[in-house]
Design an enzyme around this catalytic site. Structure first.
Site, PDB file in Angstrom:
ATOM      1  N   HIS A 160     -13.754  10.324   5.445  1.00 11.76           N
ATOM      2  CA  HIS A 160     -13.606   8.877   5.402  1.00 11.76           C
ATOM      3  C   HIS A 160     -13.242   8.232   6.736  1.00 11.76           C
ATOM      4  CE1 HIS A 160     -12.735   4.927   3.906  1.00 11.76           C
ATOM      5  NE2 HIS A 160     -11.440   5.032   4.063  1.00 11.76           N
ATOM      6  N   GLN A 214      -9.451  12.087   8.002  1.00  9.99           N
ATOM      7  CA  GLN A 214      -8.917  11.740   6.686  1.00  9.99           C
ATOM      8  C   GLN A 214     -10.027  11.836   5.638  1.00  9.99           C
ATOM      9  OE1 GLN A 214      -7.468   7.619   5.784  1.00  9.99           O
ATOM     10  NE2 GLN A 214      -5.529   8.690   5.515  1.00  9.99           N
ATOM     11  N   PHE A 216       0.876  -1.154   0.000  1.00  9.66           N
ATOM     12  CA  PHE A 216       0.000   0.000   0.000  1.00  9.66           C
ATOM     13  C   PHE A 216       0.922   1.214   0.000  1.00  9.66           C
ATOM     14  CE2 PHE A 216      -4.646  -0.388   1.608  1.00  9.66           C
ATOM     15  CZ  PHE A 216      -4.962  -1.162   0.519  1.00  9.66           C
ATOM     16  N   LEU A 226     -17.335   5.357  -1.877  1.00  8.53           N
ATOM     17  CA  LEU A 226     -15.955   5.376  -2.362  1.00  8.53           C
ATOM     18  C   LEU A 226     -15.793   4.707  -3.712  1.00  8.53           C
ATOM     19  CD1 LEU A 226     -13.824   4.502   0.796  1.00  8.53           C
ATOM     20  CD2 LEU A 226     -14.528   6.740  -0.048  1.00  8.53           C
ATOM     21  N   HIS A 272     -10.981  10.922   1.931  1.00 10.12           N
ATOM     22  CA  HIS A 272     -10.650  10.066   0.789  1.00 10.12           C
ATOM     23  C   HIS A 272     -10.843  10.895  -0.478  1.00 10.12           C
ATOM     24  CE1 HIS A 272     -10.869   6.715  -2.032  1.00 10.12           C
ATOM     25  NE2 HIS A 272     -10.493   5.896  -1.065  1.00 10.12           N
ATOM     26  N   ARG A 326      -2.939  10.037  -0.204  1.00 10.34           N
ATOM     27  CA  ARG A 326      -4.355  10.359  -0.083  1.00 10.34           C
ATOM     28  C   ARG A 326      -4.584  11.813   0.299  1.00 10.34           C
ATOM     29  NH1 ARG A 326      -7.745   6.204   3.413  1.00 10.34           N
ATOM     30  NH2 ARG A 326      -7.421   4.964   1.541  1.00 10.34           N
ATOM     31  N   ARG A 358      -3.569   8.607   8.277  1.00 11.46           N
ATOM     32  CA  ARG A 358      -3.580   7.169   8.541  1.00 11.46           C
ATOM     33  C   ARG A 358      -2.849   6.395   7.451  1.00 11.46           C
ATOM     34  NH1 ARG A 358      -7.111   2.950   7.071  1.00 11.46           N
ATOM     35  NH2 ARG A 358      -8.481   4.446   6.020  1.00 11.46           N
ATOM     36  N   GLU A 392      -9.266   3.435  -4.576  1.00  8.57           N
ATOM     37  CA  GLU A 392      -8.062   4.072  -5.093  1.00  8.57           C
ATOM     38  C   GLU A 392      -7.286   3.151  -6.028  1.00  8.57           C
ATOM     39  OE1 GLU A 392      -6.574   7.345  -2.026  1.00  8.57           O
ATOM     40  OE2 GLU A 392      -6.902   5.399  -1.081  1.00  8.57           O
TER      41      GLU A 392
END
Length: 577
Positions: free
Chosen positions: A350, A235, A121, A251, A237, A285, A385, A254
């Site tokens: 998010h 956060q 990630f 969502l 998104h 992000r 995060r 991504e």
């Protein structure tokens, strides 16, 4: 009062998502009486929406990985606002959480030789994210529910908790009601574990569904005497859809950008070249969300208030094979074929990186017998995060807090109760039900979401935050005119009114904390303070009584600092966060 039942248990777990279930399982395995309750059906908890994966330094793909490197990546991505002790606990114990899930039948993706697959990630030094397709959270929830059934965890998922019960600074239970028939409940418990989620539903554009993440944890905790840490750190998104209205904020994974999707403004310009020319759409992000927000506010957004995510240049087979969930969702929701037409998106609230203030060792709060875990707690994620950490956190601290609450209950010499506390909780509901005003809950909720979106979105400034607080005062002033109407369908309207009360508290905590953080750091962007301020490497602590105070973040151990990646994180071969 004539329709009020009394229930007793050693430990009460509020919330039946992944965090609450893991804690309840631990309590039951230790032989402690436990009851898990929630306001959503247990198979429909927010945990089921987590798609990407769960982090653990297993080293199955990259043997060089370690818990220390996992901690270093987490703290760097948190912009040094995470508690190093909490991060260490998560990183050290995440492999054990994976092993437990594996033993309980979790269908992790595997390599040909049987090893658990791990993938990159964004901002990870090594491949450490375990997954089950793009349904990781759903499979974790299913696995934990199976285990809970095996050890006979009692679960009631139609109960709304309106107040925690406290006597002499010590928890003795909770008060609530059944959402179906309105039966009041006094639940006596030695300890209470809050696993009630975050507060992202108080924004108009959000990935949270209706009636979840409305700030329940904030309200329950502060009314019991606890404080909130870093409410302003939320956060966003980058890619939530704009329509239909009932799915606004849903969502778009991504992975759509990871597979080659590009971002275009209303002028057809690939605008990420202005914000991160090297990584472009594969930037982190927080940066992509800021870039999209800037394009929209500067007048280069679409008429509906978004930008375009374009996948039409990709091979159709790639889209159908690698992005089947995105393809299917857009056909279902908008009759949109994403291989032929771009998707209109905008940043969406998010994840709550702040939450209830907890201790590092056992996630206990400043109220004896009260614990908080998962998105209800704070300390792991700081200002941004690290993708894949939320599921790891709930497994690790679910087990630790379950054990801590068990030990607390066993050693409690006596349980002091307060008739006045029960009466206060009872009177609150009576007052709401007696209301005969002309105002309604949904209108007030919408007003909160509008003011938060306008004044505390991706980009904030002092003037806007102060304007938001004035508007919030106006919403609070409408409370005496509120009317609540239970009907044949149940007591949902009463639950919505209490959700709204939680949203009022969460909004105030967020606005006041954001006003005090006069810097730009991670997901917190101040247009009037565009630089990061070393003097503000602090946590913002909030309560209704004291407002905002600051507390220095503990020092990061040198062995973790030495492993911090230098420079920008490479995107070669990696998914975005």
């Amino acid at each position: 009062m004539n329709n009020e039942s009394v229930i007793s248990t050693s430990v009460l777990v509020i919330g039946t998502g992944g965090a609450g279930l893991r804690a309840a399982i631990e309590l039951k395995q230790q032989g402690v009486d436990v009851l898990a309750i929630g306001k959503r059906r247990k198979y429909d908890a927010h945990t089921t929406l987590a798609a990407g994966g769960i982090n653990a330094a297993l080293g199955t793909m990259d043997p060089e990985d370690s818990w220390q490197q996992h901690a270093a990546d987490t703290i760097k991505e948190a912009y040094f606002l995470a508690d190093p002790s909490i991060v260490e606990t998560v990183a050290r114990n995440a492999p054990q959480g994976i092993k437990e899930l594996e033993g309980w039948g979790m269908p992790f993706a595997r390599e040909a030789d049987g090893r658990i697959s791990q993938r990159f990630f964004g901002a990870h030094t090594y491949r450490r994210t375990c997954f089950a397709g793009d349904y990781t959270g759903l499979e974790i929830q299913r696995t934990l529910l199976r285990r809970a059934a095996e050890v006979d965890v009692p679960i009631i998922d139609t109960v709304y908790v309106s107040r925690l019960l406290v006597a002499d600074g010590r928890i003795f239970g909770a008060y609530g009601f059944d959402l179906v028939d309105g039966t009041r409940m006094v639940i006596h418990a030695d300890a209470v574990i809050l696993a009630t989620g975050g507060h992202t539903r108080i924004w108009r554009q959000t990935s949270s569904r209706r009636d979840e993440n409305t700030g329940d944890s904030f309200r329950l905790a502060v009314l019991a005497g606890a404080r909130i840490r870093d409410a302003e750190l939320v956060q966003f998104h980058p890619s939530g859809i704009l329509e239909p209205a009932d799915a606004q904020g849903l969502l778009i994974s991504e992975a759509a950008r990871g597979e080659g999707g590009i971002l275009l403004n209303a002028d057809g310009e690939r605008f990420m070249s202005r914000y991160d020319p090297e990584r472009m759409e594969l930037s982190t992000r927080d940066r992509v969300a800021l870039a999209i927000s800037t394009e929209i506010t500067q007048g280069r957004g679409t008429p509906k208030g978004g930008v375009l995510l374009d996948l039409t240049h990709l091979d159709r087979d790639v889209v159908l094979t690698r992005l089947p969930r995105v393809y299917r969702n857009m056909l279902d929701l908008q009759m949109l074929d994403i291989t032929k037409n771009p998707i209109e998106i905008a940043p969406t609230a998010h994840y709550s990186m702040g939450g209830v203030l907890v201790r590092a060792d056992d996630h206990g709060t400043e109220v004896a017998g009260l614990y908080a875990i998962g998105e209800a707690s704070s300390g792991t994620h700081g200002a941004n995060r690290l993708g894949g950490n939320s599921l790891a956190e709930l497994l690790v601290y679910g087990r630790i807090v379950g054990a801590a609450a068990a030990a607390y209950s066993r050693t409690l010499p006596a349980q002091v109760r307060s008739a006045a506390a029960v009466s206060e909780a009872r009177d609150e509901i009576d007052e709401l039900l007696a209301g005969r005003g002309y105002d309604n809950v949904r209108s007030m909720q919408r007003a909160i979401r509008d003011l938060m979106s306008e004044h505390a979105g991706v980009v904030r400034d002092e003037e806007g935050l102060k304007a938001g607080l004035i508007k919030l005062d106006a919403v609070e002033a409408r409370m005496p005119d509120l009317a609540v109407h239970p009907d044949i369908a149940g007591f949902g309207d009463l639950a919505h009114a209490l959700d709204m009360k939680g949203s009022l508290i969460a909004a105030r905590a967020t606005l006041e904390s954001a006003l005090m953080r006069r810097e730009t750091r991670g997901a917190h962007n101040r247009a009037d303070y565009p630089d990061q301020d070393p003097e503000l490497t602090v946590n913002m602590l909030w309560s209704p009584a004291t407002g905002v105070t600051q507390e220095p973040v503990p020092e990061t151990p040198q062995e973790i600092l030495d492993l911090m990646p230098t420079g920008e994180d490479s995107v070669v071969g990696k998914l975005v966060e």
